[in-house]
Design a protein around this motif. Structure first.
Motif, PDB file in Angstrom:
ATOM      1  N   PRO A   1      46.849  37.162  60.842  1.00 42.55           N
ATOM      2  CA  PRO A   1      47.634  36.082  60.232  1.00 42.55           C
ATOM      3  C   PRO A   1      47.979  36.399  58.770  1.00 42.55           C
ATOM      4  CG  PRO A   1      45.662  35.232  61.325  1.00 42.55           C
ATOM      5  CD  PRO A   1      45.507  36.707  61.231  1.00 42.55           C
ATOM      6  N   SER A   2      49.008  35.759  58.270  1.00 44.34           N
ATOM      7  CA  SER A   2      49.356  35.905  56.860  1.00 44.34           C
ATOM      8  C   SER A   2      48.234  35.333  56.000  1.00 44.34           C
ATOM      9  CB  SER A   2      50.671  35.198  56.551  1.00 44.34           C
ATOM     10  OG  SER A   2      50.549  33.811  56.753  1.00 44.34           O
ATOM     11  N   PHE A   3      48.129  35.819  54.778  1.00 46.17           N
ATOM     12  CA  PHE A   3      47.089  35.317  53.880  1.00 46.17           C
ATOM     13  C   PHE A   3      47.552  35.414  52.436  1.00 46.17           C
ATOM     14  CE2 PHE A   3      46.168  39.812  54.780  1.00 46.17           C
ATOM     15  CZ  PHE A   3      46.069  40.352  53.502  1.00 46.17           C
ATOM     16  N   SER A   4      46.965  34.559  51.601  1.00 46.84           N
ATOM     17  CA  SER A   4      47.195  34.571  50.159  1.00 46.84           C
ATOM     18  C   SER A   4      45.848  34.693  49.466  1.00 46.84           C
ATOM     19  CB  SER A   4      47.892  33.289  49.698  1.00 46.84           C
ATOM     20  OG  SER A   4      49.166  33.174  50.283  1.00 46.84           O
ATOM     21  N   VAL A   5      45.805  35.507  48.421  1.00 47.70           N
ATOM     22  CA  VAL A   5      44.553  35.772  47.718  1.00 47.70           C
ATOM     23  C   VAL A   5      44.795  35.680  46.213  1.00 47.70           C
ATOM     24  CG1 VAL A   5      42.718  37.448  47.305  1.00 47.70           C
ATOM     25  CG2 VAL A   5      43.749  37.290  49.570  1.00 47.70           C
ATOM     26  N   VAL A   6      43.892  35.004  45.515  1.00 48.10           N
ATOM     27  CA  VAL A   6      43.928  34.932  44.054  1.00 48.10           C
ATOM     28  C   VAL A   6      42.624  35.511  43.518  1.00 48.10           C
ATOM     29  CG1 VAL A   6      44.032  33.451  42.020  1.00 48.10           C
ATOM     30  CG2 VAL A   6      45.421  32.907  44.034  1.00 48.10           C
ATOM     31  N   ASP A   7      42.731  36.513  42.649  1.00 50.47           N
ATOM     32  CA  ASP A   7      41.585  37.113  41.970  1.00 50.47           C
ATOM     33  C   ASP A   7      41.769  36.930  40.463  1.00 50.47           C
ATOM     34  OD1 ASP A   7      41.035  38.053  44.539  1.00 50.47           O
ATOM     35  OD2 ASP A   7      41.863  40.045  44.131  1.00 50.47           O
ATOM     36  N   ALA A   8      40.664  36.846  39.753  1.00 48.96           N
ATOM     37  CA  ALA A   8      40.761  36.684  38.300  1.00 48.96           C
ATOM     38  C   ALA A   8      39.534  37.258  37.618  1.00 48.96           C
ATOM     39  CB  ALA A   8      40.924  35.204  37.932  1.00 48.96           C
ATOM     40  N   GLN A   9      39.730  37.645  36.362  1.00 45.07           N
ATOM     41  CA  GLN A   9      38.603  38.102  35.547  1.00 45.07           C
ATOM     42  C   GLN A   9      38.872  37.776  34.089  1.00 45.07           C
ATOM     43  OE1 GLN A   9      38.503  40.651  33.108  1.00 45.07           O
ATOM     44  NE2 GLN A   9      40.540  41.547  33.342  1.00 45.07           N
ATOM     45  N   VAL A  10      37.797  37.604  33.327  1.00 43.52           N
ATOM     46  CA  VAL A  10      37.868  37.439  31.891  1.00 43.52           C
ATOM     47  C   VAL A  10      36.863  38.397  31.274  1.00 43.52           C
ATOM     48  CG1 VAL A  10      36.206  35.528  31.930  1.00 43.52           C
ATOM     49  CG2 VAL A  10      37.742  35.799  29.971  1.00 43.52           C
ATOM     50  N   ASN A  11      37.241  39.030  30.169  1.00 42.64           N
ATOM     51  CA  ASN A  11      36.347  40.024  29.575  1.00 42.64           C
ATOM     52  C   ASN A  11      36.286  39.858  28.071  1.00 42.64           C
ATOM     53  OD1 ASN A  11      38.341  42.097  28.219  1.00 42.64           O
ATOM     54  ND2 ASN A  11      39.212  41.661  30.257  1.00 42.64           N
ATOM     55  N   TYR A  12      35.154  40.278  27.521  1.00 42.75           N
ATOM     56  CA  TYR A  12      34.952  40.215  26.070  1.00 42.75           C
ATOM     57  C   TYR A  12      34.392  41.553  25.600  1.00 42.75           C
ATOM     58  CZ  TYR A  12      33.447  38.744  21.448  1.00 42.75           C
ATOM     59  OH  TYR A  12      33.288  38.636  20.088  1.00 42.75           O
ATOM     60  N   LYS A  13      35.094  42.193  24.688  1.00 40.44           N
ATOM     61  CA  LYS A  13      34.675  43.493  24.176  1.00 40.44           C
ATOM     62  C   LYS A  13      33.793  43.322  22.946  1.00 40.44           C
ATOM     63  CE  LYS A  13      39.070  44.810  24.130  1.00 40.44           C
ATOM     64  NZ  LYS A  13      39.728  43.939  25.136  1.00 40.44           N
ATOM     65  N   ILE A  14      32.778  44.170  22.873  1.00 40.63           N
ATOM     66  CA  ILE A  14      31.877  44.213  21.711  1.00 40.63           C
ATOM     67  C   ILE A  14      31.994  45.607  21.119  1.00 40.63           C
ATOM     68  CG2 ILE A  14      29.521  43.799  20.900  1.00 40.63           C
ATOM     69  CD1 ILE A  14      28.976  42.335  23.522  1.00 40.63           C
ATOM     70  N   PRO A  15      32.959  45.828  20.214  1.00 36.05           N
ATOM     71  CA  PRO A  15      33.234  47.189  19.717  1.00 36.05           C
ATOM     72  C   PRO A  15      32.038  47.870  19.078  1.00 36.05           C
ATOM     73  CG  PRO A  15      35.022  45.683  19.139  1.00 36.05           C
ATOM     74  CD  PRO A  15      33.916  44.844  19.684  1.00 36.05           C
ATOM     75  N   SER A  16      31.218  47.114  18.377  1.00 37.26           N
ATOM     76  CA  SER A  16      30.081  47.741  17.701  1.00 37.26           C
ATOM     77  C   SER A  16      29.085  48.329  18.686  1.00 37.26           C
ATOM     78  CB  SER A  16      29.377  46.707  16.808  1.00 37.26           C
ATOM     79  OG  SER A  16      28.913  45.603  17.578  1.00 37.26           O
ATOM     80  N   TRP A  17      29.043  47.785  19.885  1.00 34.11           N
ATOM     81  CA  TRP A  17      28.170  48.315  20.947  1.00 34.11           C
ATOM     82  C   TRP A  17      28.925  49.226  21.911  1.00 34.11           C
ATOM     83  CZ3 TRP A  17      24.976  43.551  23.036  1.00 34.11           C
ATOM     84  CH2 TRP A  17      24.183  43.048  21.984  1.00 34.11           C
TER      85      TRP A  17
END
Length: 919
Positions: A865-881
């Motif tokens: 069957p047809s399908f719809s998918v939603v994926d998501a991500q959020v990220n936070y960089k720590i440059p000093s590390w």
């Protein structure tokens, strides 16, 4: 190998007298170092890559003046004039577009993706960091024109342009130049034996035919995964990922994934690296009870055959059983007429009772790199090991348990050539076939003859007692199943343990495998010698298969089966009209000891238009071919619903089986059994469609030969204002299309004699065989893809693509032929995100919609069957590390879905990860 030694020696002594060294740093407009930026000497293949601090050093075999080009994903390429030796450059990159990315796969030489003569997709470090998928490999499904079929949590199969199952033999995957497919099982291993996320440098994907440069099986597409060189990427990196999987059938379960990369540059001459990753979770459960033979029919039907219910494939004509009981004097003559003239199946076991759905993957690899002259001449050794547990869906559903596969490669290379040799060695471990597990647990408890005899006797008694047919069937099954081993009981577990450790499919379900693949290939780029004329490359390859399944998969019961393949190729590329027009011609010749030789040409033209050179038009005609797989040639396997027999001439008589006959058959032949060889499937069989239509006719199946395709393609890449456009359209014509044809082999009589063979069909004295052949039918396919990307609302990335795919095949011209196109007609993918929505904070959202499509495979055919998918991500960089924290989810708020008929439904996956020193 002896023949290669003079060539290798020639390569090793090639030097040039003029060398120039350039060094420097590459940063963005915020003065942040850019690791992984490409620095290439224009007009050569000599290049380098910036390290984690954005630093680089490049030695070029020519004297100034000359130009170098600096490029990085998401930034505009820049060209610099080198006028002195030891010149130092401090480069500030300007944010650009995907058109500036550098690819190698399209022409086996570095070039901007904008100028590639064929369609190519790139998936680099930036995309890996921003993927919403739980693994970088899963993120490939967001690429334009790409299908990713999910077999299990740890096993995903990539495909382009249709015609694929999980054993995707029309698609090649190369990991640092090594073919990543199983020599015996024929499936590309996904990322079971691939790379850890930390070590991936780039991924390039060529959809369509690529045999002119890459040989057999580069037919519908080829995927290149390239790892990070420890000279260019030293240091320690690590990640830890933990989360949950959620599925209606399996509930909520924890998973975790961790990895470590250690690389060190000991000197300008020696560097080494090692990688380790470990994943553990719960696989997607497969729980469909749909009747494979008649969708919509419930489990109460006497001949029920559930999709994920196994053991119920064993069925027989119950009236024929009654006739045998009469012949044995167990019931009076005439009693058999109380039985229906229809089939009854044994009671099966659900897949959930036959596997624990443990998903586990362990990958280890180590590499030693040596540069004896402290320049780009390099000798390297790579050793890779992959082991784990997963689910594989082929002819049956297999529990791949403690599977072990290793690869070892030695390579010598510099900017102009490479020579590599590697070996792939696999061990099936404790893997087993879930269908035969169920079949033989049933038989261990009670033989088929005894079970069906009890069923027939109880049905007759019930009918004589006044029961209607449905009631009589119910009481007959209850009677025959009395005392059956039930999951969870000691009796069931003891039988399960015994069956899954027994490799004889007559009594067990374990499959054994110790097959190997040996491969050597070489390429020499003559451009530094012929640049005034054209860019010229030459190369070749040698491959040997050594099949050793101990008779459990192939007909190698008397020892391993070996055969060899060879290939040579050349490519000429020339730029004209102020380097606006690029013409490319390639030609390859391949020869297998089992088949005649084959030529694969490719020609292409690409033209850069516009005053600002911002539009590129391309057209190509390519050819591809693929040899029949090891299973197409040498398999000899009873898969339950059919017996699979490969069509290599030497294989036809090695497959030899003995079957019991009905009472009538035994009377006619004078023997209670019949012995049939695999040759009968090709020379003495009825076509399945003719029998089903009521007019049995001979099948006349030819033995298999190589398959070929001619692919026509046009495309455009360019910039329209702020929008980047990338589109392509293709048309494929296939010749000698390889597929399966199911035939019915009578256990006595000659097909066409209109007597004994027809009697065998009437009495149920026949067996279904799956043959491997070529269809004379015309098979064509066509499609198109368009991708659009732009910056919106200032610094937000918006991307979208649409793919259309269709086959042109008239089923009525070949009723028994199945193409297994297995791809949706329409696909839409969207992405929206920002890598810096706020200082060090980024996010990405992906949406995918797939049209419904019909799935054809050996295991089962059915609608997806047809399908719809939603994926998501959020990220936070720590440059000093030098670290990043990332949280994401896949299939957010969506329903469980599947991409292939018969697999477990894909639920939701939630994860949080910490990545250290990988920015």
């Amino acid at each position: 190998m002896r023949a290669l030694l003079p060539i290798l020696f020639f390569f090793c002594v090639i030097t040039t007298f003029s060398q120039t060294t350039i060094s420097g740093t590459v940063v963005d407009n915020n003065n942040i170092p850019l690791p992984g930026a490409n620095i290439i000497a224009v007009g050569t293949t000599q290049g380098s890559i910036t390290d984690f601090d954005g630093k680089f050093s490049l030695t070029v075999d020519q004297a100034p003046p000359f130009n170098i080009e600096v490029s990085n994903v998401g930034f505009e390429s820049q060209t610099f004039r080198i006028t002195t030796n030891n010149q130092v450059l401090n480069v500030i990159m300007v944010e650009g577009t995907s058109l500036d990315e550098i690819v190698v796969s399209a022409s086996r030489t570095p070039e901007r993706i904008f100028e590639s003569p064929v369609t190519v997709e790139r998936y680099g470090l930036a995309q890996i960091k921003n993927t919403t998928a739980a693994s970088f490999y899963g993120g490939l499904e967001n690429l334009k024109g790409v299908d990713v079929n999910t077999n299990s949590l740890t096993f995903q199969s990539v495909n382009t342009r249709g015609f694929a199952t999980f054993a995707n033999t029309r698609f090649v995957q190369l990991v640092d130049g090594m073919d990543n497919s199983s020599p015996a099982l024929n499936f590309v291993l996904g990322n079971l034996l691939g790379m850890t996320e930390l070590d991936v440098h780039s991924i390039e994907l060529l959809p369509g035919a690529s045999s002119a440069l890459y040989g057999a099986n580069a037919f519908n597409g080829i995927l290149f995964m390239t790892s990070k060189n420890p000279f260019d990427f030293p240091g320690i990196s690590a990640y830890y990922k933990q989360g949950l999987t959620s599925q209606d059938a399996a509930g909520t379960n924890a998973f975790y994934d961790l990895g470590l990369r250690v690389a060190h540059k000991f000197s300008d001459k020696f560097a080494a690296k090692a990688n380790f990753s470990y994943l553990k979770g719960t696989d997607w459960w497969a729980v469909s009870e749909e009747d494979v033979l008649n969708p919509g029919r419930d489990r109460s039907h006497p001949n029920y055959d559930g999709l994920n219910i196994y053991g119920d494939e064993v069925s027989t004509n119950i009236r024929g059983v009654g006739q045998a009981l009469v012949a044995a004097g167990l019931i009076p003559a005439g009693a058999e007429n109380l039985l229906p003239n229809s089939s009854v199946s044994r009671t099966g076991y659900a897949e959930t009772a036959l596997t624990d759905y443990n998903a586990e993957s362990i990958k280890l690899d180590a590499a030693l790199h040596y540069r004896p002259f402290a320049n780009d001449f390099e000798v390297s050794y790579v050793g890779k090991v992959g082991l784990g547990t997963t689910i594989y869906q082929g002819a049956n559903r297999y529990s791949i348990k403690d599977f072990f596969l290793q690869q070892h490669k030695i390579e010598v290379q510099n900017a102009n050539f490479f020579v590599r040799g590697y070996i792939t060695d696999e061990d099936a471990g404790d893997s087993y076939d879930t269908r035969f597990t169920a079949i033989n647990i049933n038989r261990m408890w009670k033989s088929d003859q005894q079970w069906f005899g009890q069923y027939a006797g109880a049905f007759i008694q019930g009918t004589l007692g006044g029961l209607n047919p449905d009631q009589a069937h119910a009481i007959a099954r209850q009677t025959a199943d009395t005392g059956r081993y039930l999951p969870g009981t000691p009796e069931f577990q003891n039988a399960f343990d015994q069956v899954t450790t027994d490799p004889d499919l007559a009594t067990g379900s374990q499959f054994q495998d110790a097959s190997q693949l040996r491969h050597v290939d070489a390429n020499y780029n003559l451009t530094h010698l012929t640049e005034d004329i054209a860019e010229i490359q030459v190369g070749g390859s040698f491959r040997e298969y050594r099949l050793n399944s101990f008779g459990t998969i192939f007909t190698d019961f008397d020892g391993p089966i070996s055969y060899k393949e060879y290939g040579v190729y050349t490519q000429i590329q020339k730029k004209l009209l102020e380097e606006r027009l690029k013409l490319t011609g390639s030609l390859r010749y391949d020869k297998s000891e089992l088949f005649e030789g084959n030529f694969s040409p490719r020609i292409s033209a690409a033209y850069t238009a516009g005053a600002s050179r911002s539009h590129n038009l391309r057209a190509s005609v390519q050819t591809g071919f693929r040899y029949p797989t090891t299973q197409d040639l040498f398999i000899g396997l009873d898969a339950g619903r059919a017996i699979l027999v490969g069509s290599a001439e030497s294989n036809l008589d090695r497959d030899r089986r003995t079957f019991p006959l009905s009472g009538t058959g035994a009377t006619v032949t004078g023997s209670p059994t019949a012995t049939i060889t695999g040759r009968a499937a090709y020379e003495n069989a009825f076509s399945l469609n003719s029998v089903q239509s009521g007019a049995p006719a001979a099948a006349n199946v030819e033995i298999v030969k190589p398959e070929q395709v001619t692919a026509y393609e046009v495309g455009y890449r360019g910039r329209a204002g702020r929008v980047i456009v990338d589109l392509n359209a293709y048309y494929n014509e296939y010749q000698d299309f390889i597929s399966n044809e199911t035939v019915l082999v009578p256990l006595y009589g000659t097909v066409g004699d209109n007597s004994l063979s027809l009697l065998a069909l009437q009495q149920g004295d026949f067996r279904a065989y799956q043959t491997y052949t070529n269809s004379p039918a015309e098979v064509k396919s066509f499609g198109a893809s368009i991708g659009l990307s732009s910056k919106v609302f200032g610094n937000y990335d918006l991307e979208g693509n649409y793919t259309f795919a269709e086959q042109d095949f008239d089923q009525s011209t070949a009723p028994d032929f199945r193409t297994a196109f297995n791809t949706p007609k329409h696909k839409v993918k969207l992405s929206f995100g920002n890598t810096e929505v706020y200082k060090n904070l980024g996010f990405n959202i992906n949406y995918r919609w797939s049209d419904s499509y019909f799935w054809q495979a050996t295991f089962a055919d059915g609608q997806v069957p047809s399908f719809s998918v939603v994926d998501a991500q959020v990220n936070y960089k720590i440059p000093s590390w030098k670290s990043m924290i990332k949280a994401g989810a896949t299939n957010i708020g969506g329903k469980d879905y599947f991409t292939a008929y018969g697999t477990g439904l894909i639920g939701q996956q939630y994860y949080v990860s910490l990545i250290f020193n990988n920015l």
